[in-house]
Scaffold this motif. Sequence first.
Motif, mmCIF file in Angstrom:
data_model
loop_
_atom_site.group_PDB
_atom_site.id
_atom_site.type_symbol
_atom_site.label_atom_id
_atom_site.label_comp_id
_atom_site.label_asym_id
_atom_site.label_seq_id
_atom_site.Cartn_x
_atom_site.Cartn_y
_atom_site.Cartn_z
ATOM 1 N N THR A 55 27.990 -47.746 -40.756
ATOM 2 C CA THR A 55 29.168 -47.144 -41.392
ATOM 3 C C THR A 55 30.205 -46.697 -40.358
ATOM 4 O O THR A 55 31.282 -46.239 -40.735
ATOM 5 N N CYS A 56 29.871 -46.802 -39.066
ATOM 6 C CA CYS A 56 30.807 -46.401 -38.015
ATOM 7 C C CYS A 56 31.913 -47.445 -37.874
ATOM 8 O O CYS A 56 31.678 -48.646 -38.047
ATOM 9 N N MET A 57 33.086 -46.975 -37.565
ATOM 10 C CA MET A 57 34.234 -47.866 -37.408
ATOM 11 C C MET A 57 34.237 -48.435 -35.989
ATOM 12 O O MET A 57 34.792 -47.850 -35.062
ATOM 13 N N ARG A 58 33.577 -49.560 -35.828
ATOM 14 C CA ARG A 58 33.528 -50.233 -34.534
ATOM 15 C C ARG A 58 34.165 -51.613 -34.664
ATOM 16 O O ARG A 58 33.902 -52.337 -35.625
ATOM 17 N N PRO A 59 34.989 -52.015 -33.702
ATOM 18 C CA PRO A 59 35.606 -53.352 -33.781
ATOM 19 C C PRO A 59 34.548 -54.437 -33.643
ATOM 20 O O PRO A 59 33.576 -54.294 -32.895
ATOM 21 N N LEU A 60 34.735 -55.529 -34.392
ATOM 22 C CA LEU A 60 33.809 -56.643 -34.353
ATOM 23 C C LEU A 60 34.532 -57.846 -33.750
ATOM 24 O O LEU A 60 35.449 -58.394 -34.353
ATOM 25 N N HIS A 61 34.146 -58.220 -32.548
ATOM 26 C CA HIS A 61 34.766 -59.368 -31.901
ATOM 27 C C HIS A 61 33.820 -59.893 -30.822
ATOM 28 O O HIS A 61 32.897 -59.202 -30.386
ATOM 29 N N PRO A 62 34.030 -61.125 -30.394
ATOM 30 C CA PRO A 62 33.130 -61.717 -29.394
ATOM 31 C C PRO A 62 33.247 -61.061 -28.025
ATOM 32 O O PRO A 62 34.336 -60.707 -27.590
ATOM 33 N N TRP A 63 32.099 -60.926 -27.386
ATOM 34 C CA TRP A 63 32.012 -60.512 -25.987
ATOM 35 C C TRP A 63 31.498 -61.697 -25.175
ATOM 36 O O TRP A 63 30.950 -62.649 -25.730
ATOM 37 N N ARG A 64 31.665 -61.594 -23.855
ATOM 38 C CA ARG A 64 31.017 -62.552 -22.966
ATOM 39 C C ARG A 64 29.864 -61.883 -22.231
ATOM 40 O O ARG A 64 29.951 -60.717 -21.845
ATOM 41 N N ILE A 65 28.783 -62.637 -22.054
ATOM 42 C CA ILE A 65 27.699 -62.190 -21.191
ATOM 43 C C ILE A 65 27.654 -63.131 -19.998
ATOM 44 O O ILE A 65 27.618 -64.352 -20.158
ATOM 45 N N LEU A 66 27.738 -62.559 -18.795
ATOM 46 C CA LEU A 66 27.733 -63.327 -17.551
ATOM 47 C C LEU A 66 26.387 -63.135 -16.873
ATOM 48 O O LEU A 66 25.911 -62.000 -16.722
ATOM 49 N N PHE A 67 25.766 -64.224 -16.477
ATOM 50 C CA PHE A 67 24.436 -64.180 -15.876
ATOM 51 C C PHE A 67 24.514 -64.345 -14.370
ATOM 52 O O PHE A 67 25.095 -65.310 -13.861
ATOM 53 N N ARG A 68 23.938 -63.363 -13.659
ATOM 54 C CA ARG A 68 23.614 -63.538 -12.260
ATOM 55 C C ARG A 68 22.133 -63.931 -12.193
ATOM 56 O O ARG A 68 21.502 -64.143 -13.218
ATOM 57 N N LYS A 69 21.592 -63.995 -11.000
ATOM 58 C CA LYS A 69 20.211 -64.456 -10.868
ATOM 59 C C LYS A 69 19.225 -63.549 -11.600
ATOM 60 O O LYS A 69 18.328 -64.019 -12.299
ATOM 61 N N SER A 70 19.396 -62.219 -11.470
ATOM 62 C CA SER A 70 18.448 -61.316 -12.124
ATOM 63 C C SER A 70 19.147 -60.159 -12.827
ATOM 64 O O SER A 70 18.545 -59.113 -13.063
ATOM 65 N N THR A 103 22.741 -59.100 -15.664
ATOM 66 C CA THR A 103 23.787 -59.581 -16.565
ATOM 67 C C THR A 103 24.992 -58.637 -16.518
ATOM 68 O O THR A 103 24.850 -57.444 -16.254
ATOM 69 N N LEU A 104 26.160 -59.193 -16.792
ATOM 70 C CA LEU A 104 27.387 -58.424 -16.927
ATOM 71 C C LEU A 104 27.901 -58.635 -18.352
ATOM 72 O O LEU A 104 28.023 -59.775 -18.809
ATOM 73 N N LEU A 105 28.188 -57.545 -19.055
ATOM 74 C CA LEU A 105 28.705 -57.627 -20.412
ATOM 75 C C LEU A 105 30.191 -57.280 -20.386
ATOM 76 O O LEU A 105 30.573 -56.217 -19.906
ATOM 77 N N LEU A 106 31.016 -58.178 -20.917
ATOM 78 C CA LEU A 106 32.466 -58.008 -20.871
ATOM 79 C C LEU A 106 33.028 -57.867 -22.272
ATOM 80 O O LEU A 106 32.985 -58.813 -23.074
ATOM 81 N N ASP A 107 33.561 -56.691 -22.577
ATOM 82 C CA ASP A 107 34.263 -56.440 -23.827
ATOM 83 C C ASP A 107 35.738 -56.753 -23.596
ATOM 84 O O ASP A 107 36.380 -56.116 -22.754
ATOM 85 N N PRO A 108 36.313 -57.724 -24.312
ATOM 86 C CA PRO A 108 37.709 -58.088 -24.052
ATOM 87 C C PRO A 108 38.701 -56.964 -24.306
ATOM 88 O O PRO A 108 39.822 -57.012 -23.808
ATOM 89 N N GLU A 109 38.291 -55.933 -25.068
ATOM 90 C CA GLU A 109 39.190 -54.813 -25.311
ATOM 91 C C GLU A 109 39.105 -53.753 -24.219
ATOM 92 O O GLU A 109 39.912 -52.833 -24.182
ATOM 93 N N GLN A 110 38.096 -53.877 -23.340
ATOM 94 C CA GLN A 110 37.932 -52.903 -22.258
ATOM 95 C C GLN A 110 37.601 -53.643 -20.971
ATOM 96 O O GLN A 110 36.494 -53.559 -20.449
ATOM 97 N N GLN A 111 38.579 -54.393 -20.475
ATOM 98 C CA GLN A 111 38.349 -55.253 -19.320
ATOM 99 C C GLN A 111 37.930 -54.483 -18.072
ATOM 100 O O GLN A 111 37.299 -55.029 -17.173
#
Length: 361
Positions: free
Chosen positions: A44-59, A61-69
């Motif tokens: 019920t929380c007002m959270r934006p719904l949109h795609p993120w990118r997950i970037l993989f290093r060797k061991s 991950t980096l999570l990138l929210d396009p609204e909070q670069q």
Amino acid sequence: MSRVRYDWSKLCTDLLRSILETLNTKDFHRARTVCSSWYSVSTTCMRPLHPWRILFRKSSTLLLDPEQQDETLETEHPGTDFSESCVIASCSNWLLMIDVRVDSYLLNVFTCERINLPSMKSLLVGNASFYSNASSSNIPACLWVDERTGDYAVAWSYKEHYLFSYKKGDETWREHRGTRCRSMAYKKNRLYVLTSDDYIKILDLSGDSPKEEGNPYVNHRFRFVSQPGEFVWRKKVAITNSGEVLIVLSLRGLQEKRLFCIFKMNGESGNWERVDTLGGEMLMFGYGVTVRSPIKEIDGEGIRSDSICFVDYDLWPAAEYFRPNRKIVCGVFDLASSTITWPKTSDASVLKSFWFVPGYA
């Protein structure tokens, strides 16, 4: 004096919602997994719904929210070598992964929880090249997770001849004989299969054994009449939020322009017709779902309604496609302008990147 124990699952709904809405994204998605009541309130929380990118290093991950670069979420995964794994499907905060040992598992990108699935080795005897050809484009697969109950369902296909599914609680993979699968999508206990001869088959997986029922597409074969200079590269099935079936093509057009086009069946004529809009939604190419998305573009990365999120190997191959050890990158295709935006990744240690949509299931 004994300490009073409080049941945190019984916090006042309004209070819990106000707390959840103040959390950053990572803590929010961790908190909603605490118990079923917290999960219910989180929806019920007002959270934006949109795609993120997950970037993989060797061991890690980096999570990138396009609204909070400027806020990259880095997570270490000790003991995991992502150079030996690839993503073949996603659902909400979960990824379906496969590694070089042909072991598959589910990975929560926020909590790092890992769920190992039964081995695929016995299913692929004599197919040593399975992993070397593995990607979300050439291994049709789909994933569904209920984050409130912890239930999940997985399906995947190999070489169009073999279709397997697994639900939480099953002892092993279940083979669906007689279904030659080119692409698949999952929605509300139903597995939608685009067969190798371009028909739509629907399997109800809600019971102990799959069954076919309620298929308005069964007698309506998809036919694509190409224009001069058009060549099809990928063909995928997807399900909209309203439950409509789409067939999406990745192709090369005139002057070697790389394009996507979308088809929907006309309910009256039974013919598959090309459409130029997703009705205000976005398509996750290869994952078989559409999501609602903002009308305005997010931070210049192309993320907006009526666009398609994809990974570079979903496109007609460019010269660098065949380069050894190349990095896998994400892109966004705009249906209105037929243009592609490539979100930037400046980190040289990143091996590959994929899309996922936090909170969507």
